[in-house]
Every structure is written in structure tokens, then in C-alpha cells.
Motif scaffolding. Structure first.
Motif, PDB file in Angstrom:
ATOM      1  N   GLN A 160       0.840  -1.208   0.000  1.00 15.35           N
ATOM      2  CA  GLN A 160       0.000   0.000   0.000  1.00 15.35           C
ATOM      3  C   GLN A 160       0.880   1.266   0.000  1.00 15.35           C
ATOM      4  O   GLN A 160       0.766   2.115   0.887  1.00 15.35           O
ATOM      5  N   PRO A 161       1.756   1.381  -1.014  1.00 14.58           N
ATOM      6  CA  PRO A 161       2.782   2.436  -0.964  1.00 14.58           C
ATOM      7  C   PRO A 161       2.275   3.791  -1.454  1.00 14.58           C
ATOM      8  O   PRO A 161       2.886   4.413  -2.312  1.00 14.58           O
ATOM      9  N   TRP A 162       1.127   4.264  -0.943  1.00 15.14           N
ATOM     10  CA  TRP A 162       0.558   5.497  -1.473  1.00 15.14           C
ATOM     11  C   TRP A 162       0.133   6.467  -0.389  1.00 15.14           C
ATOM     12  O   TRP A 162      -0.015   6.120   0.776  1.00 15.14           O
ATOM     13  N   LYS A 163      -0.065   7.682  -0.840  1.00 10.72           N
ATOM     14  CA  LYS A 163      -0.521   8.760   0.047  1.00 10.72           C
ATOM     15  C   LYS A 163      -1.226   9.767  -0.861  1.00 10.72           C
ATOM     16  O   LYS A 163      -0.848   9.915  -2.024  1.00 10.72           O
ATOM     17  N   PHE A 164      -2.250  10.441  -0.342  1.00 12.73           N
ATOM     18  CA  PHE A 164      -3.008  11.373  -1.188  1.00 12.73           C
ATOM     19  C   PHE A 164      -2.875  12.798  -0.664  1.00 12.73           C
ATOM     20  O   PHE A 164      -2.893  13.020   0.545  1.00 12.73           O
ATOM     21  N   VAL A 165      -2.762  13.737  -1.572  1.00 10.81           N
ATOM     22  CA  VAL A 165      -2.833  15.155  -1.200  1.00 10.81           C
ATOM     23  C   VAL A 165      -4.060  15.708  -1.921  1.00 10.81           C
ATOM     24  O   VAL A 165      -4.117  15.677  -3.159  1.00 10.81           O
ATOM     25  N   VAL A 166      -5.046  16.150  -1.144  1.00 17.12           N
ATOM     26  CA  VAL A 166      -6.309  16.617  -1.735  1.00 17.12           C
ATOM     27  C   VAL A 166      -6.357  18.140  -1.640  1.00 17.12           C
ATOM     28  O   VAL A 166      -6.231  18.696  -0.548  1.00 17.12           O
ATOM     29  N   ILE A 167      -6.530  18.788  -2.765  1.00 17.16           N
ATOM     30  CA  ILE A 167      -6.519  20.259  -2.775  1.00 17.16           C
ATOM     31  C   ILE A 167      -7.860  20.779  -3.283  1.00 17.16           C
ATOM     32  O   ILE A 167      -8.283  20.451  -4.401  1.00 17.16           O
ATOM     33  N   THR A 168      -8.523  21.560  -2.436  1.00 15.72           N
ATOM     34  CA  THR A 168      -9.780  22.178  -2.872  1.00 15.72           C
ATOM     35  C   THR A 168      -9.641  23.709  -2.862  1.00 15.72           C
ATOM     36  O   THR A 168     -10.572  24.408  -3.236  1.00 15.72           O
ATOM     37  N   ASP A 169      -8.487  24.182  -2.425  1.00 14.09           N
ATOM     38  CA  ASP A 169      -8.250  25.629  -2.388  1.00 14.09           C
ATOM     39  C   ASP A 169      -7.856  26.113  -3.793  1.00 14.09           C
ATOM     40  O   ASP A 169      -6.808  25.730  -4.319  1.00 14.09           O
ATOM     41  N   ARG A 170      -8.724  26.935  -4.370  1.00 11.49           N
ATOM     42  CA  ARG A 170      -8.514  27.384  -5.768  1.00 11.49           C
ATOM     43  C   ARG A 170      -7.172  28.084  -5.949  1.00 11.49           C
ATOM     44  O   ARG A 170      -6.515  27.925  -6.981  1.00 11.49           O
ATOM     45  N   VAL A 238      -8.366  18.787  -6.776  1.00 10.16           N
ATOM     46  CA  VAL A 238      -7.186  18.156  -7.379  1.00 10.16           C
ATOM     47  C   VAL A 238      -6.623  17.166  -6.358  1.00 10.16           C
ATOM     48  O   VAL A 238      -6.496  17.498  -5.173  1.00 10.16           O
ATOM     49  N   ILE A 239      -6.343  15.965  -6.824  1.00  6.51           N
ATOM     50  CA  ILE A 239      -5.757  14.952  -5.935  1.00  6.51           C
ATOM     51  C   ILE A 239      -4.390  14.556  -6.481  1.00  6.51           C
ATOM     52  O   ILE A 239      -4.275  14.149  -7.646  1.00  6.51           O
ATOM     53  N   PHE A 240      -3.368  14.700  -5.649  1.00 10.39           N
ATOM     54  CA  PHE A 240      -2.047  14.176  -6.016  1.00 10.39           C
ATOM     55  C   PHE A 240      -1.903  12.796  -5.402  1.00 10.39           C
ATOM     56  O   PHE A 240      -2.226  12.601  -4.227  1.00 10.39           O
ATOM     57  N   LEU A 241      -1.434  11.862  -6.195  1.00 15.78           N
ATOM     58  CA  LEU A 241      -1.176  10.525  -5.677  1.00 15.78           C
ATOM     59  C   LEU A 241       0.339  10.368  -5.546  1.00 15.78           C
ATOM     60  O   LEU A 241       1.060  10.440  -6.546  1.00 15.78           O
ATOM     61  N   ALA A 301       5.675  12.216  -6.390  1.00 13.67           N
ATOM     62  CA  ALA A 301       4.367  12.401  -7.049  1.00 13.67           C
ATOM     63  C   ALA A 301       4.307  11.490  -8.269  1.00 13.67           C
ATOM     64  O   ALA A 301       5.153  11.580  -9.158  1.00 13.67           O
ATOM     65  N   LEU A 302       3.318  10.610  -8.283  1.00 17.78           N
ATOM     66  CA  LEU A 302       3.180   9.675  -9.409  1.00 17.78           C
ATOM     67  C   LEU A 302       2.253  10.249 -10.467  1.00 17.78           C
ATOM     68  O   LEU A 302       2.538  10.236 -11.651  1.00 17.78           O
ATOM     69  N   THR A 303       1.110  10.743 -10.007  1.00 22.79           N
ATOM     70  CA  THR A 303       0.168  11.348 -10.946  1.00 22.79           C
ATOM     71  C   THR A 303      -0.751  12.284 -10.184  1.00 22.79           C
ATOM     72  O   THR A 303      -0.706  12.348  -8.955  1.00 22.79           O
ATOM     73  N   SER A 304      -1.557  13.013 -10.920  1.00 26.06           N
ATOM     74  CA  SER A 304      -2.571  13.836 -10.262  1.00 26.06           C
ATOM     75  C   SER A 304      -3.870  13.699 -11.038  1.00 26.06           C
ATOM     76  O   SER A 304      -3.867  13.314 -12.213  1.00 26.06           O
ATOM     77  N   LEU A 305      -4.954  13.983 -10.331  1.00 27.94           N
ATOM     78  CA  LEU A 305      -6.287  13.870 -10.933  1.00 27.94           C
ATOM     79  C   LEU A 305      -7.047  15.139 -10.653  1.00 27.94           C
ATOM     80  O   LEU A 305      -6.939  15.685  -9.552  1.00 27.94           O
ATOM     81  N   CYS A 306      -7.829  15.604 -11.615  1.00 24.99           N
ATOM     82  CA  CYS A 306      -8.800  16.625 -11.238  1.00 24.99           C
ATOM     83  C   CYS A 306     -10.160  15.951 -11.165  1.00 24.99           C
ATOM     84  O   CYS A 306     -10.415  14.943 -11.835  1.00 24.99           O
ATOM     85  N   LEU A 307     -10.998  16.494 -10.308  1.00 26.36           N
ATOM     86  CA  LEU A 307     -12.256  15.831  -9.961  1.00 26.36           C
ATOM     87  C   LEU A 307     -13.352  16.877  -9.800  1.00 26.36           C
ATOM     88  O   LEU A 307     -13.116  17.948  -9.233  1.00 26.36           O
ATOM     89  N   GLY A 308     -14.526  16.548 -10.285  1.00 22.03           N
ATOM     90  CA  GLY A 308     -15.647  17.477 -10.110  1.00 22.03           C
ATOM     91  C   GLY A 308     -16.889  16.937 -10.789  1.00 22.03           C
ATOM     92  O   GLY A 308     -16.886  15.821 -11.328  1.00 22.03           O
ATOM     93  N   TYR A 309     -17.954  17.747 -10.748  1.00 27.61           N
ATOM     94  CA  TYR A 309     -19.184  17.351 -11.442  1.00 27.61           C
ATOM     95  C   TYR A 309     -19.061  17.740 -12.912  1.00 27.61           C
ATOM     96  O   TYR A 309     -18.796  18.910 -13.217  1.00 27.61           O
ATOM     97  N   PRO A 310     -19.254  16.777 -13.814  1.00 27.81           N
ATOM     98  CA  PRO A 310     -19.143  17.109 -15.239  1.00 27.81           C
ATOM     99  C   PRO A 310     -20.209  18.116 -15.661  1.00 27.81           C
ATOM    100  O   PRO A 310     -21.321  18.097 -15.136  1.00 27.81           O
ATOM    101  N   LYS A 311     -19.815  18.981 -16.593  1.00 24.39           N
ATOM    102  CA  LYS A 311     -20.783  19.921 -17.168  1.00 24.39           C
ATOM    103  C   LYS A 311     -21.413  19.213 -18.369  1.00 24.39           C
ATOM    104  O   LYS A 311     -20.739  18.988 -19.376  1.00 24.39           O
TER     105      LYS A 311
END
Ligand SMILES: Cc1cc2nc3c(=O)[nH]c(=O)nc-3n(C[C@H](O)[C@H](O)[C@H](O)COP(=O)(O)O)c2cc1C
Ligand code: SF4
Ligand code: SF4
Length: 329
Positions: A160-170, A238-241, A301-311
Motif C-alpha cells: 500500500q505504498p501510497w498517500k493522497f494530497v487533496v486540494i480544494t483551495d482554488r 485536485v488529488i495528487f497521488l 508524485a506519481l500522478t494527479s487527478l482533477c475531480l468534479g461534477y461534469p458539465k
């Protein structure tokens, strides 16, 4: 051999053909907005058209996102992206096809096919990268559910070699984008510059860093440059993995599985995601930003994801390259 390296820069490439039906097109611009590269623009006739970018005849990845986001079924792509020579020559066979889970011979349209699939298969086949987001926050419980899908991914030795950084601050998201663009512009300028040294240096770099000098990301960098540095598509999350470099066997593979668990869970919950690799490439050169985000050894940092409600609706199967399958029976 030398010839091979010489053709790393702007190799001869075949691109897909874009078609738009002027009678159906409502000129909404969604395809242009959602295209990850510089490829699509609105013409003077208010119809989308391909434009190419500097030395790249058509800057198209063949992702077919334009087709997927079109609310009027007005545009389509035919064919795919194929590099014909040099270091980045496409190895996949020519040809694309839509999902054929019951074998290449079964040509049932997806709508009918979908009824015979499990919910998980439907999520996998209809998930697309989302680059059009509603201006609406994602409740923390929903983000948590997405992270939980990642936490339960398999990993070598159960490390389980992971950790998440979750950013909601614009402001933080904007800062990451702006800092990353300072680095990415340099990559782009080396590749896209028309001088002889640009070609020589790109060729050398493609030899040293084979994953960094492909022509496709260059056109995505240019798009971000022209649109106020937007790399995360104005998504609210935005989530950094991060992966622990000490994970046994192959922590990058573990991290990839973890990320895709999150992406699929998000899609099943009506959320949209897009992997963002551009900032990861830039972070290597941004130690202060890495520190600010908590990306310190042994974390990487391996990858990052953006996340939200699709328009609007963004979940449709597309055609993909056929894949060689060797059956040993
Ligand atoms: C590791 C990785 C990095 C990616 N980086 C970016 C990126 O920086 N920007 C972007 O808009 N899309 C990015 N994508 C999304 C791809 O362009 C997309 O997955 C691909 O074109 C296939 O389209 P689909 O996801 O809609 O099926 C990335 C995807 C992956 C897997
Ligand atoms: S296929 Fe993808 S890259 Fe090509 S024009 Fe459509 S959205 Fe843009
Ligand atoms: S998304 Fe469809 S309807 Fe809208 S501009 Fe593009 S082709 Fe036309």
C-alpha cells in the motif's frame, strides 16, 4: 539506428479525420473547449475545425473527446494517430473499433450491448476524461469515497505504498498551474523552436528521456499557455497521488492501480475525473512547490487527478485501437 534517432523530432504522422455535420452542429463550442490540445478551433463559419500547430500537421491525440462531449452528435473522428517512423513509431496494428466485449465479430451497437454487461464493465467502457466541470464544490464525503476506492487497491506484498494530497483551495491549484507552466514552456520552446539546435536538442532529449519529448504533450502545453495557464480544467478538486519509493517490486504499478480505482469509483458516482500528468513532469524542477505540497522523500508524485461534477453528459464509449492478442491454447 542513427536514422531512427533523427526521426524522433516531428516524425511523419498520420492523424484521424475530423468530420462535422453543419446541419446538426449548434455551435455550442463544447468540443473546442474540451479538446486537450490546440487542435480544435471555431472557424469563421462557427463550425469547429482542425488547425494543427506549428510543425505538427494536426495536433490531435485521437482521444475522441470532441465526439463524446458533443450534445448534438454532430462531430466524429475517423481513423487514429499513427507515427510512421523513428523512435516513436506506432507499434499497434492499424484500425480502431468500438467496445466488443463479446469478441471482435459481435457488432451489436453499444446501447443494446450495455444491457448484457455488468455495472463495472459499463463504468469502464463509458468513462472518459472530463475537462468540462460545473462550478460546484464536491462534498467532502464524496471525495472520501473516491479515496477509499484507492485505498482498497491491490499492491505488491500488500505494501500500500501510497498517500493522497487533496486540494480544494482554488488559489493553491492556480499556483501549481502557474509554477508548472514556467517549466513546461521551456520544454515546449525546446521542442517547437524552428532552429537547427531545437531539433538536435529534442532528439538528444528524446534519447535520454524517451517519455518526455513526444510531440503530443507540446500541443497541450500550448493550449494551457493560451488559456490562462489552466491545466486542471477549472475543476474544484485536485488529488495528487504520491508513492513511497521503497514500495517493494513496482510501486508505480501499485499507484496506477490505486489511481484507476479512484477514477472508476468517481465515474460510478456521477463525478468526472481527468488524469493530469503535465504538472507531474514540471514538479521535478520545482523543489519549493514539492515541499509545500508535502512531496518529500521517500514520497514521489506519481500522478494527479482533477475531480468534479461534469458539465453536461460526458460518458460514452469511443473507438480505440485494436490490440494484438496472442492466444496460447
Ligand atoms: C498518466 C496520464 C496522464 C495524463 N495527463 C493529462 C494531462 O496532463 N492533461 C489532460 O488533459 N489529459 C491528460 N490525460 C488524459 C488522456 O489524454 C486521456 O486519458 C486519453 O486521451 C484517453 O482519453 P479518455 O481518458 O477520455 O478515454 C492523462 C492520462 C493519463 C493516463
Ligand atoms: S480527438 Fe481529442 S485531440 Fe483530437 S480534436 Fe478531438 S478532442 Fe481534440
Ligand atoms: S460540440 Fe458538437 S454541436 Fe457543439 S460546436 Fe462542437 S460539433 Fe458543434
Amino acid at each position: 539506428m542513427l536514422e531512427n534517432y533523427r526521426k524522433a523530432h516531428f516524425p511523419k504522422t498520420v492523424f484521424p479525420e475530423f468530420r462535422v455535420d453543419p446541419d446538426k452542429c449548434t455551435h455550442c463550442g463544447r468540443c473546442v473547449e474540451s479538446c486537450p490540445t490546440m487542435e480544435l478551433v471555431m472557424g469563421e463559419d462557427e463550425l469547429p475545425r482542425l488547425q494543427g500547430y506549428k510543425g505538427i500537421e494536426k495536433a490531435c491525440l485521437a482521444c475522441r473527446n470532441c465526439e463524446v462531449v458533443c450534445p448534438a452528435d454532430a462531430c466524429s473522428m475517423e481513423g487514429t494517430y499513427r507515427v510512421l517512423e523513428g523512435r516513436y513509431r506506432t507499434l499497434l496494428p492499424e484500425g480502431v473499433m468500438p467496445p466488443r466485449p463479446f469478441g471482435p465479430g459481435d457488432q451489436t451497437p453499444f446501447k443494446e450491448l450495455a444491457e448484457r454487461l455488468t455495472p463495472v464493465e459499463r463504468v469502464i467502457l463509458t468513462r472518459r476524461s472530463v475537462r468540462l466541470f460545473q462550478d460546484k464544490p464536491v462534498p467532502k464525503e464524496m471525495i472520501w469515497r473516491v479515496l477509499e476506492a484507492g485505498r482498497f487497491a491491490p499492491s505488491a506484498g500488500n505494501c500500500q505504498p501510497w498517500k493522497f494530497v487533496v486540494i480544494t483551495d482554488r488559489n493553491t491549484i492556480r499556483e501549481i498551474e502557474a509554477e508548472s507552466m514556467k517549466v513546461l514552456r521551456r520544454f515546449r520552446d525546446v521542442y517547437m523552436g524552428g532552429k537547427r539546435w531545437n531539433k538536435s536538442l529534442s532528439t538528444l532529449l528524446s534519447y535520454l528521456y524517451v517519455n518526455k519529448m513526444d510531440q503530443r504533450p507540446m500541443t497541450a502545453i500550448e493550449k494551457a499557455d493560451q488559456f490562462d495557464n489552466v491545466i486542471y480544467w477549472n475543476a474544484p478538486v485536485v488529488i495528487f497521488l504520491l508513492v513511497d519509493n521503497r514500495g517493494i517490486s513496482n510501486p508505480d504499478l501499485d499507484g496506477g492501480i490505486c489511481a484507476q480505482n479512484m477514477v472508476l469509483a468517481a465515474h460510478s458516482m456521477g463525478l468526472g475525473t481527468c488524469y493530469i500528468g503535465l504538472t507531474i513532469a514540471a514538479l521535478d524542477y520545482l523543489p519549493a512547490l514539492r515541499k509545500k505540497l508535502g512531496i518529500v522523500p521517500p514520497w514521489r508524485a506519481l500522478t494527479s487527478l482533477c475531480l468534479g461534477y461534469p458539465k453536461g453528459k460526458i460518458d460514452k464509449p469511443v473507438e480505440r485501437n485494436t490490440v494484438p492478442v496472442e492466444w496460447i491454447e
